[in-house]
Design a protein around this motif. Structure first.
Motif, PDB file in Angstrom:
ATOM      1  N   HIS A 137      18.774  81.750 -99.667  1.00  0.00           N
ATOM      2  CA  HIS A 137      19.978  82.418 -99.167  1.00  0.00           C
ATOM      3  C   HIS A 137      20.904  81.377 -98.544  1.00  0.00           C
ATOM      4  O   HIS A 137      20.458  80.357 -98.019  1.00  0.00           O
ATOM      5  N   TYR A 147      20.008  84.728-103.567  1.00  0.00           N
ATOM      6  CA  TYR A 147      20.088  84.565-105.021  1.00  0.00           C
ATOM      7  C   TYR A 147      18.726  84.557-105.695  1.00  0.00           C
ATOM      8  O   TYR A 147      17.763  83.965-105.185  1.00  0.00           O
ATOM      9  N   ARG A 149      17.423  83.794-109.821  1.00  0.00           N
ATOM     10  CA  ARG A 149      17.808  83.452-111.186  1.00  0.00           C
ATOM     11  C   ARG A 149      17.153  84.449-112.124  1.00  0.00           C
ATOM     12  O   ARG A 149      15.962  84.729-112.041  1.00  0.00           O
ATOM     13  N   TYR A 166      22.507  85.140-112.421  1.00  0.00           N
ATOM     14  CA  TYR A 166      21.845  85.366-111.148  1.00  0.00           C
ATOM     15  C   TYR A 166      22.092  86.795-110.690  1.00  0.00           C
ATOM     16  O   TYR A 166      23.161  87.360-110.924  1.00  0.00           O
ATOM     17  N   TYR A 168      22.194  88.818-107.087  1.00  0.00           N
ATOM     18  CA  TYR A 168      22.309  88.419-105.698  1.00  0.00           C
ATOM     19  C   TYR A 168      22.567  89.621-104.803  1.00  0.00           C
ATOM     20  O   TYR A 168      23.109  90.636-105.224  1.00  0.00           O
ATOM     21  N   ARG A 170      24.404  90.330-101.252  1.00  0.00           N
ATOM     22  CA  ARG A 170      25.351  89.745-100.292  1.00  0.00           C
ATOM     23  C   ARG A 170      25.393  90.619 -99.055  1.00  0.00           C
ATOM     24  O   ARG A 170      25.556  91.830 -99.143  1.00  0.00           O
ATOM     25  N   TRP A 181      25.328  91.065-109.941  1.00  0.00           N
ATOM     26  CA  TRP A 181      24.734  90.038-110.798  1.00  0.00           C
ATOM     27  C   TRP A 181      25.832  89.427-111.640  1.00  0.00           C
ATOM     28  O   TRP A 181      26.920  89.971-111.773  1.00  0.00           O
ATOM     29  N   THR A 185      26.900  81.392-108.864  1.00  0.00           N
ATOM     30  CA  THR A 185      25.739  80.510-108.697  1.00  0.00           C
ATOM     31  C   THR A 185      25.566  80.112-107.241  1.00  0.00           C
ATOM     32  O   THR A 185      26.532  80.055-106.476  1.00  0.00           O
ATOM     33  N   PRO A 186      24.342  79.792-106.857  1.00  0.00           N
ATOM     34  CA  PRO A 186      24.096  79.324-105.489  1.00  0.00           C
ATOM     35  C   PRO A 186      24.824  78.002-105.242  1.00  0.00           C
ATOM     36  O   PRO A 186      24.979  77.205-106.169  1.00  0.00           O
TER      37      PRO A 186
END
Length: 188
Positions: A137, A147, A149, A166, A168, A170, A181, A185-186
């Motif tokens: 995170h 996140y 993958r 990904y 995720y 939030r 999704w 990206t992270p």
């Protein structure tokens, strides 16, 4: 589309069903014929079978007509039952219990991915919790983002994003959680 975590399980299941196929709820089934009412025992409807009323102001007449067909009602009930069954499955993965999120939030991640990809646990080679790789995170401009993958095998099930995808969660600055999704990206 993001789903806030402040919804109840039946509301979340209804939202998942709506997102998975139709933006309006089907109307209630018509009452059975009088002969059938006498022969059938009285059974209370289950919570999964409960359906909120539709919004008349926004209905598409063709969609409203389709929602009244026996086929649509059968598919709707089948999807509700599938979502309820999957909510009861306790998947295993190395990252479960280690993200800092609640158990319910963590367990919703693989179900969300399957719903977005049109899968279920009974699908051929579905995305499971153990297939998701937890990336961590991160504090970002729009809140804290967790996140995972999504495995490459998801591409065969409808993921059209180029490169890694990904899922995720939030947590915004007000403390509300959203799930989405895509190819966000992270950092780093």
């Amino acid at each position: 589309m993001s789903v806030p975590y402040r919804t109840t399980l039946p509301a979340a299941l209804t939202a998942c069903t709506l997102l998975a196929g139709c933006m309006q709820q089907p109307p209630d089934d018509p009452p059975p014929a009088p002969q059938a009412q006498q022969a059938a025992p009285a059974v209370a409807p289950s919570a999964a079978g409960a359906q909120p009323q539709t919004s008349v102001g926004n209905e598409d007449p063709a969609l409203a007509a389709h929602m009244q067909t026996p086929e649509f009602r059968r598919e709707y009930r089948t999807k509700q039952e599938q979502l309820q069954t999957e909510a009861e499955v306790q998947e295993q993965a190395p990252w479960l219990g280690s993200t800092g999120l609640t158990e319910a939030q963590e367990r919703s991640v693989p179900r969300y991915v399957r719903m977005e990809l049109g899968q279920s646990l009974s699908s051929a080679d579905p995305v499971r919790a153990e297939d998701l790789q937890y990336m961590g995170h991160f504090a970002e401009m729009d809140g804290t983002v967790y996140y995972w993958r999504i495995p490459d095998k998801a591409h065969a099930h409808g993921d059209t994003h180029a490169g890694p995808a990904y899922v995720y969660i939030r947590k915004d600055t007000a403390g509300v959680f959203y799930t989405d999704w895509g190819n966000r990206t992270p950092p780093g």
